[in-house]
Design an enzyme around this catalytic site. Structure first.
Site, PDB file in Angstrom:
ATOM      1  N   ARG A 186      10.930   2.030 -23.229  1.00  0.00           N
ATOM      2  CA  ARG A 186      10.520   0.781 -23.786  1.00  0.00           C
ATOM      3  C   ARG A 186       9.235   0.256 -23.368  1.00  0.00           C
ATOM      4  O   ARG A 186       9.007   0.355 -22.055  1.00  0.00           O
ATOM      5  CB  ARG A 186      11.760  -0.275 -23.528  1.00  0.00           C
ATOM      6  CG  ARG A 186      11.411  -1.893 -24.231  1.00  0.00           C
ATOM      7  CD  ARG A 186      12.605  -2.210 -24.397  1.00  0.00           C
ATOM      8  NE  ARG A 186      13.020  -3.170 -23.193  1.00  0.00           N
ATOM      9  CZ  ARG A 186      14.265  -3.771 -23.111  1.00  0.00           C
ATOM     10  NH1 ARG A 186      14.860  -3.908 -24.121  1.00  0.00           N
ATOM     11  NH2 ARG A 186      14.485  -4.401 -21.808  1.00  0.00           N
ATOM     12  N   LYS A 245      18.429  -5.746 -28.916  1.00  0.00           N
ATOM     13  CA  LYS A 245      18.764  -7.135 -29.393  1.00  0.00           C
ATOM     14  C   LYS A 245      17.474  -7.784 -29.752  1.00  0.00           C
ATOM     15  O   LYS A 245      17.511  -8.587 -31.019  1.00  0.00           O
ATOM     16  CB  LYS A 245      19.471  -7.640 -28.250  1.00  0.00           C
ATOM     17  CG  LYS A 245      20.953  -7.180 -28.103  1.00  0.00           C
ATOM     18  CD  LYS A 245      21.526  -8.085 -26.946  1.00  0.00           C
ATOM     19  CE  LYS A 245      20.931  -8.089 -25.582  1.00  0.00           C
ATOM     20  NZ  LYS A 245      20.866  -6.857 -24.836  1.00  0.00           N
ATOM     21  N   ARG A 254      26.050 -14.262 -20.956  1.00  0.00           N
ATOM     22  CA  ARG A 254      26.157 -12.917 -20.271  1.00  0.00           C
ATOM     23  C   ARG A 254      27.103 -12.862 -19.507  1.00  0.00           C
ATOM     24  O   ARG A 254      27.596 -11.572 -18.915  1.00  0.00           O
ATOM     25  CB  ARG A 254      24.880 -12.753 -19.590  1.00  0.00           C
ATOM     26  CG  ARG A 254      23.911 -11.625 -19.963  1.00  0.00           C
ATOM     27  CD  ARG A 254      22.553 -11.503 -19.231  1.00  0.00           C
ATOM     28  NE  ARG A 254      22.034 -10.559 -19.413  1.00  0.00           N
ATOM     29  CZ  ARG A 254      20.819 -10.319 -19.898  1.00  0.00           C
ATOM     30  NH1 ARG A 254      20.489 -11.361 -20.846  1.00  0.00           N
ATOM     31  NH2 ARG A 254      20.053  -9.257 -19.983  1.00  0.00           N
ATOM     32  N   ARG A 276      20.954  -2.712 -14.191  1.00  0.00           N
ATOM     33  CA  ARG A 276      21.234  -3.482 -15.500  1.00  0.00           C
ATOM     34  C   ARG A 276      22.387  -3.332 -16.077  1.00  0.00           C
ATOM     35  O   ARG A 276      23.303  -4.015 -16.675  1.00  0.00           O
ATOM     36  CB  ARG A 276      19.930  -3.730 -16.021  1.00  0.00           C
ATOM     37  CG  ARG A 276      18.850  -4.437 -15.545  1.00  0.00           C
ATOM     38  CD  ARG A 276      17.488  -4.347 -16.072  1.00  0.00           C
ATOM     39  NE  ARG A 276      17.575  -4.904 -17.473  1.00  0.00           N
ATOM     40  CZ  ARG A 276      16.885  -4.499 -18.614  1.00  0.00           C
ATOM     41  NH1 ARG A 276      15.790  -3.459 -18.410  1.00  0.00           N
ATOM     42  NH2 ARG A 276      16.878  -4.902 -19.801  1.00  0.00           N
ATOM     43  N   ARG A 324       8.016  -3.331 -18.827  1.00  0.00           N
ATOM     44  CA  ARG A 324       8.792  -4.625 -17.989  1.00  0.00           C
ATOM     45  C   ARG A 324       9.187  -4.252 -16.635  1.00  0.00           C
ATOM     46  O   ARG A 324       9.395  -2.870 -16.490  1.00  0.00           O
ATOM     47  CB  ARG A 324       9.812  -5.026 -18.935  1.00  0.00           C
ATOM     48  CG  ARG A 324       9.693  -6.104 -19.651  1.00  0.00           C
ATOM     49  CD  ARG A 324      10.836  -6.484 -20.579  1.00  0.00           C
ATOM     50  NE  ARG A 324      11.987  -6.688 -19.937  1.00  0.00           N
ATOM     51  CZ  ARG A 324      13.194  -6.896 -20.658  1.00  0.00           C
ATOM     52  NH1 ARG A 324      13.197  -7.239 -21.970  1.00  0.00           N
ATOM     53  NH2 ARG A 324      14.443  -7.168 -19.846  1.00  0.00           N
TER      54      ARG A 324
HETATM   55  P1  AMP Z   1      16.967  -9.700 -21.232  1.00  0.00           P
HETATM   56  O1  AMP Z   1      15.402  -9.650 -21.825  1.00  0.00           O
HETATM   57  O2  AMP Z   1      17.879 -10.326 -21.942  1.00  0.00           O
HETATM   58  O3  AMP Z   1      17.247  -8.168 -20.822  1.00  0.00           O
HETATM   59  O4  AMP Z   1      16.891 -10.425 -19.622  1.00  0.00           O
HETATM   60  C1  AMP Z   1      16.051  -9.877 -18.708  1.00  0.00           C
HETATM   61  C2  AMP Z   1      16.562 -10.524 -17.355  1.00  0.00           C
HETATM   62  O5  AMP Z   1      16.748 -11.872 -17.120  1.00  0.00           O
HETATM   63  C3  AMP Z   1      17.875 -10.016 -16.933  1.00  0.00           C
HETATM   64  O6  AMP Z   1      18.141  -8.624 -16.337  1.00  0.00           O
HETATM   65  C4  AMP Z   1      18.336 -11.468 -16.015  1.00  0.00           C
HETATM   66  O7  AMP Z   1      18.014 -11.066 -14.859  1.00  0.00           O
HETATM   67  C5  AMP Z   1      17.698 -12.308 -16.700  1.00  0.00           C
HETATM   68  N1  AMP Z   1      18.586 -13.362 -17.500  1.00  0.00           N
HETATM   69  C6  AMP Z   1      18.642 -13.237 -18.994  1.00  0.00           C
HETATM   70  N2  AMP Z   1      19.434 -14.014 -19.630  1.00  0.00           N
HETATM   71  C7  AMP Z   1      20.250 -14.347 -18.703  1.00  0.00           C
HETATM   72  C8  AMP Z   1      21.415 -14.692 -18.676  1.00  0.00           C
HETATM   73  N3  AMP Z   1      22.091 -15.323 -19.685  1.00  0.00           N
HETATM   74  N4  AMP Z   1      22.224 -14.941 -17.450  1.00  0.00           N
HETATM   75  C9  AMP Z   1      21.612 -14.544 -16.239  1.00  0.00           C
HETATM   76  N5  AMP Z   1      20.628 -13.748 -16.369  1.00  0.00           N
HETATM   77  C10 AMP Z   1      19.901 -13.727 -17.541  1.00  0.00           C
END
Ligand code: AMP
Length: 217
Positions: free
Chosen positions: A127, A13, A88, A171, A160
């Site tokens: 990654r 994404k 999400r 996740r 990360r």
């Molecule tokens: P991402 O970079 O989109 O993979 O997000 C990394 C982490 O941020 C996720 O595993 C969640 O812990 C938190 N996070 C990001 N977006 C959301 C969301 N819309 N709702 C809840 N937690 C989020």
């Protein structure tokens, strides 16, 4: 255009968002990046989110809803946006709808990036992310030719916290349980565009643009 990127962690994404944002001239709004920035800066939101994010859990809907509401109210998002990582949960989809009403806006499409479990694990464990600009890359990918350095800005590539193997499994589980129901939710509303996410960045990019162009305006 007002677009949502939906798909499992590791579907690409973030990578595709960077390309799409340039092609469409709309801001890329990544809730994950916003949270990581808040954590790094030690803001009140960051302090609350840190443990949840780093252990692969979701932060509460109301908290992320507020962050997105404020971001969408900024002028650069008035003509369109590309949401990455939000919504999400089905609850967050409701929050998004409510946020768009006063802005007189509605979603044009939800781009669903489809990837199987084996590919998800392979992509996430390899990654690396630029510590300076947040761009993702892969240890075996063409983008990490100069090892350990971001090809966009020359920043240092790091893993990360939540890409560690033990966190990745959680996740993916959280995605299956809480996020995947959004596929049917948006399919029912006629907004879902399915995009196979396996293949090179360029191949997937072509599919994404075709899916967007098939969405009108
Ligand atoms: P991402 O970079 O989109 O993979 O997000 C990394 C982490 O941020 C996720 O595993 C969640 O812990 C938190 N996070 C990001 N977006 C959301 C969301 N819309 N709702 C809840 N937690 C989020």
């Amino acid at each position: 255009m007002r677009l949502v990127l939906l798909g499992p962690p590791g579907a690409g994404k973030g990578t595709q968002a960077v390309e799409l944002k340039q092609a469409l001239g709309i801001p890329h709004i990544s809730t994950g990046e916003m949270l990581r920035a808040a954590i790094a800066a030690g803001t009140p939101v960051g302090l609350k989110a840190k443990e949840l994010v780093e252990s692969g859990r979701l932060v509460p809907d109301e908290m992320i809803g507020e962050i997105v509401e404020q971001r969408l109210a900024q002028t650069d998002a008035a003509g369109g946006f590309l949401l990455d990582g939000f919504p999400r949960t089905v609850g967050q989809a409701g929050i998004l709808d409510k946020t768009l009403v006063p802005l007189g806006a509605r979603l044009d499409a939800v781009l669903y990036m489809m990837l199987d479990d084996a590919a998800i694990m392979e992509r996430l464990s390899g990654r690396r992310t630029c510590a300076a600009c947040g761009s993702p890359t892969h240890v075996t990918g063409a983008r990490s030719k100069k090892e350990g350095t971001c090809e966009r800005c020359g920043g240092r590539l790091v893993q990360r916290e939540d890409d560690r193997e033990e966190v990745v499994a959680r996740r993916v589980q959280v995605y299956r349980e809480q996020t995947e129901p959004l596929v049917e939710h948006y399919r029912r509303r006629g907004l879902l565009r399915e995009v196979p996410a396996a293949g090179s960045v360029e191949t997937v990019q072509r599919r994404m643009l075709a899916a967007v162009q098939g969405s009108g305006s």
